[in-house]
Scaffold this motif. Structure first.
Motif, PDB file in Angstrom:
ATOM      1  N   THR A  14      -8.313  -6.164 -30.176  1.00  0.00           N
ATOM      2  CA  THR A  14      -9.218  -6.441 -29.059  1.00  0.00           C
ATOM      3  C   THR A  14     -10.403  -7.293 -29.510  1.00  0.00           C
ATOM      4  N   ARG A  15     -10.987  -6.946 -30.646  1.00  0.00           N
ATOM      5  CA  ARG A  15     -12.131  -7.696 -31.173  1.00  0.00           C
ATOM      6  C   ARG A  15     -11.754  -9.136 -31.492  1.00  0.00           C
ATOM      7  N   LEU A  16     -10.593  -9.327 -32.119  1.00  0.00           N
ATOM      8  CA  LEU A  16     -10.171 -10.677 -32.482  1.00  0.00           C
ATOM      9  C   LEU A  16      -9.874 -11.533 -31.247  1.00  0.00           C
ATOM     10  N   VAL A  17      -9.310 -10.926 -30.213  1.00  0.00           N
ATOM     11  CA  VAL A  17      -9.043 -11.663 -28.977  1.00  0.00           C
ATOM     12  C   VAL A  17     -10.367 -12.101 -28.342  1.00  0.00           C
ATOM     13  N   LYS A  18     -11.350 -11.199 -28.342  1.00  0.00           N
ATOM     14  CA  LYS A  18     -12.670 -11.543 -27.807  1.00  0.00           C
ATOM     15  C   LYS A  18     -13.336 -12.623 -28.644  1.00  0.00           C
ATOM     16  N   GLU A  19     -13.162 -12.536 -29.950  1.00  0.00           N
ATOM     17  CA  GLU A  19     -13.734 -13.530 -30.848  1.00  0.00           C
ATOM     18  C   GLU A  19     -13.154 -14.914 -30.551  1.00  0.00           C
ATOM     19  N   GLU A  20     -11.837 -14.965 -30.373  1.00  0.00           N
ATOM     20  CA  GLU A  20     -11.219 -16.260 -30.069  1.00  0.00           C
ATOM     21  C   GLU A  20     -11.716 -16.798 -28.728  1.00  0.00           C
ATOM     22  N   ALA A  21     -11.861 -15.930 -27.751  1.00  0.00           N
ATOM     23  CA  ALA A  21     -12.364 -16.348 -26.440  1.00  0.00           C
ATOM     24  C   ALA A  21     -13.776 -16.912 -26.562  1.00  0.00           C
ATOM     25  N   SER A  22     -14.594 -16.307 -27.407  1.00  0.00           N
ATOM     26  CA  SER A  22     -15.955 -16.815 -27.580  1.00  0.00           C
ATOM     27  C   SER A  22     -15.951 -18.191 -28.253  1.00  0.00           C
ATOM     28  N   TYR A  23     -15.005 -18.418 -29.161  1.00  0.00           N
ATOM     29  CA  TYR A  23     -14.898 -19.744 -29.773  1.00  0.00           C
ATOM     30  C   TYR A  23     -14.468 -20.794 -28.748  1.00  0.00           C
ATOM     31  N   HIS A  24     -13.583 -20.405 -27.824  1.00  0.00           N
ATOM     32  CA  HIS A  24     -13.184 -21.337 -26.769  1.00  0.00           C
ATOM     33  C   HIS A  24     -14.380 -21.685 -25.891  1.00  0.00           C
ATOM     34  N   LYS A  25     -15.185 -20.689 -25.576  1.00  0.00           N
ATOM     35  CA  LYS A  25     -16.375 -20.911 -24.755  1.00  0.00           C
ATOM     36  C   LYS A  25     -17.348 -21.828 -25.496  1.00  0.00           C
ATOM     37  N   GLU A  26     -17.534 -21.566 -26.779  1.00  0.00           N
ATOM     38  CA  GLU A  26     -18.419 -22.394 -27.596  1.00  0.00           C
ATOM     39  C   GLU A  26     -17.922 -23.837 -27.642  1.00  0.00           C
ATOM     40  N   LEU A  27     -16.622 -24.010 -27.740  1.00  0.00           N
ATOM     41  CA  LEU A  27     -16.023 -25.346 -27.769  1.00  0.00           C
ATOM     42  C   LEU A  27     -16.339 -26.103 -26.481  1.00  0.00           C
ATOM     43  N   GLU A  28     -16.205 -25.427 -25.349  1.00  0.00           N
ATOM     44  CA  GLU A  28     -16.516 -26.052 -24.059  1.00  0.00           C
ATOM     45  C   GLU A  28     -17.987 -26.447 -23.975  1.00  0.00           C
ATOM     46  N   PHE A  64      -9.976 -22.030 -35.293  1.00  0.00           N
ATOM     47  CA  PHE A  64      -8.865 -21.476 -34.521  1.00  0.00           C
ATOM     48  C   PHE A  64      -7.637 -21.078 -35.339  1.00  0.00           C
ATOM     49  N   PRO A  65      -7.166 -21.894 -36.286  1.00  0.00           N
ATOM     50  CA  PRO A  65      -5.991 -21.454 -37.050  1.00  0.00           C
ATOM     51  C   PRO A  65      -6.219 -20.138 -37.804  1.00  0.00           C
ATOM     52  N   THR A  66      -7.403 -19.966 -38.364  1.00  0.00           N
ATOM     53  CA  THR A  66      -7.718 -18.742 -39.093  1.00  0.00           C
ATOM     54  C   THR A  66      -7.757 -17.543 -38.150  1.00  0.00           C
ATOM     55  N   VAL A  67      -8.392 -17.715 -36.995  1.00  0.00           N
ATOM     56  CA  VAL A  67      -8.479 -16.613 -36.032  1.00  0.00           C
ATOM     57  C   VAL A  67      -7.089 -16.247 -35.522  1.00  0.00           C
ATOM     58  N   ARG A  68      -6.265 -17.242 -35.263  1.00  0.00           N
ATOM     59  CA  ARG A  68      -4.903 -16.983 -34.782  1.00  0.00           C
ATOM     60  C   ARG A  68      -4.082 -16.227 -35.832  1.00  0.00           C
ATOM     61  N   THR A  69      -4.243 -16.594 -37.085  1.00  0.00           N
ATOM     62  CA  THR A  69      -3.544 -15.891 -38.156  1.00  0.00           C
ATOM     63  C   THR A  69      -3.997 -14.433 -38.210  1.00  0.00           C
ATOM     64  N   GLY A 106      -3.227  -9.754 -26.973  1.00  0.00           N
ATOM     65  CA  GLY A 106      -3.100 -10.519 -28.216  1.00  0.00           C
ATOM     66  C   GLY A 106      -2.015 -11.568 -28.124  1.00  0.00           C
ATOM     67  N   LYS A 107      -0.885 -11.202 -27.573  1.00  0.00           N
ATOM     68  CA  LYS A 107       0.207 -12.169 -27.428  1.00  0.00           C
ATOM     69  C   LYS A 107      -0.152 -13.254 -26.431  1.00  0.00           C
ATOM     70  N   LYS A 108      -0.891 -12.882 -25.398  1.00  0.00           N
ATOM     71  CA  LYS A 108      -1.338 -13.870 -24.411  1.00  0.00           C
ATOM     72  C   LYS A 108      -2.292 -14.876 -25.084  1.00  0.00           C
ATOM     73  N   ALA A 109      -3.190 -14.371 -25.906  1.00  0.00           N
ATOM     74  CA  ALA A 109      -4.144 -15.245 -26.609  1.00  0.00           C
ATOM     75  C   ALA A 109      -3.415 -16.190 -27.558  1.00  0.00           C
ATOM     76  N   LEU A 110      -2.373 -15.704 -28.207  1.00  0.00           N
ATOM     77  CA  LEU A 110      -1.623 -16.553 -29.133  1.00  0.00           C
ATOM     78  C   LEU A 110      -0.795 -17.608 -28.386  1.00  0.00           C
ATOM     79  N   SER A 111      -0.369 -17.286 -27.170  1.00  0.00           N
ATOM     80  CA  SER A 111       0.466 -18.225 -26.430  1.00  0.00           C
ATOM     81  C   SER A 111      -0.345 -19.339 -25.783  1.00  0.00           C
ATOM     82  N   GLU A 112      -1.640 -19.110 -25.595  1.00  0.00           N
ATOM     83  CA  GLU A 112      -2.494 -20.147 -24.999  1.00  0.00           C
ATOM     84  C   GLU A 112      -2.757 -21.239 -26.019  1.00  0.00           C
ATOM     85  N   VAL A 113      -2.774 -22.450 -25.546  1.00  0.00           N
ATOM     86  CA  VAL A 113      -2.993 -23.609 -26.420  1.00  0.00           C
ATOM     87  C   VAL A 113      -4.490 -23.807 -26.596  1.00  0.00           C
ATOM     88  N   SER A 114      -4.903 -24.048 -27.863  1.00  0.00           N
ATOM     89  CA  SER A 114      -6.337 -24.285 -28.100  1.00  0.00           C
ATOM     90  C   SER A 114      -6.737 -25.650 -27.660  1.00  0.00           C
TER      91      SER A 114
END
Length: 114
Positions: A14-28, A64-69, A106-114
């Motif tokens: 859960t934490r890692l999925v939220k972390e990735e979402a925050s990176y996407h927001k930061e990217l935008e 992103f690659p590190t977070v996805r791993t 988690g699987k949904k987060a991995l399936s989304e394209v960065s």
């Protein structure tokens, strides 16, 4: 009573999925700042700021690659803990439900394209 291994693994995913979402927001946000700087080049410091923002954007993309791993590894561990809990016949229906939801997210987060 300390949290179970299943609860810890669920929290990790859960934490890692939220972390990735925050990176996407930061990217935008960084992309929006770059666009604004490109449109308003009246400031004498604009080129430097633009360069800094582009560098920050690239650094964010490189995360992103590190977070996805990490998400993949955490998902694998969570799935193993879920199977172990089922095998033991543990009566933790709430934890199992949360674990299954975390696996889906988690699987949904991995399936989304960065």
């Amino acid at each position: 009573m300390p949290p179970s291994k299943l609860a810890v693994a669920t929290s990790s995913v859960t934490r890692l999925v939220k972390e990735e979402a925050s990176y996407h927001k930061e990217l935008e946000q960084q992309a929006a700042r770059i666009k604004t700087l490109e449109l308003n080049k009246s400031d004498e410091n604009a080129e430097y700021q633009l360069k800094q923002e582009r560098q920050a954007l690239e650094e964010t993309k490189n995360v992103f690659p590190t977070v996805r791993t990490k998400i993949q590894e955490a998902l694998k561990k969570l799935e193993e803990e879920l199977e172990a809990t089922k095998a033991e016949g543990g009566d933790a229906a709430t934890e199992v439900t949360k674990a299954k939801e975390a696996i889906v997210e988690g699987k949904k987060a991995l399936s989304e394209v960065s």
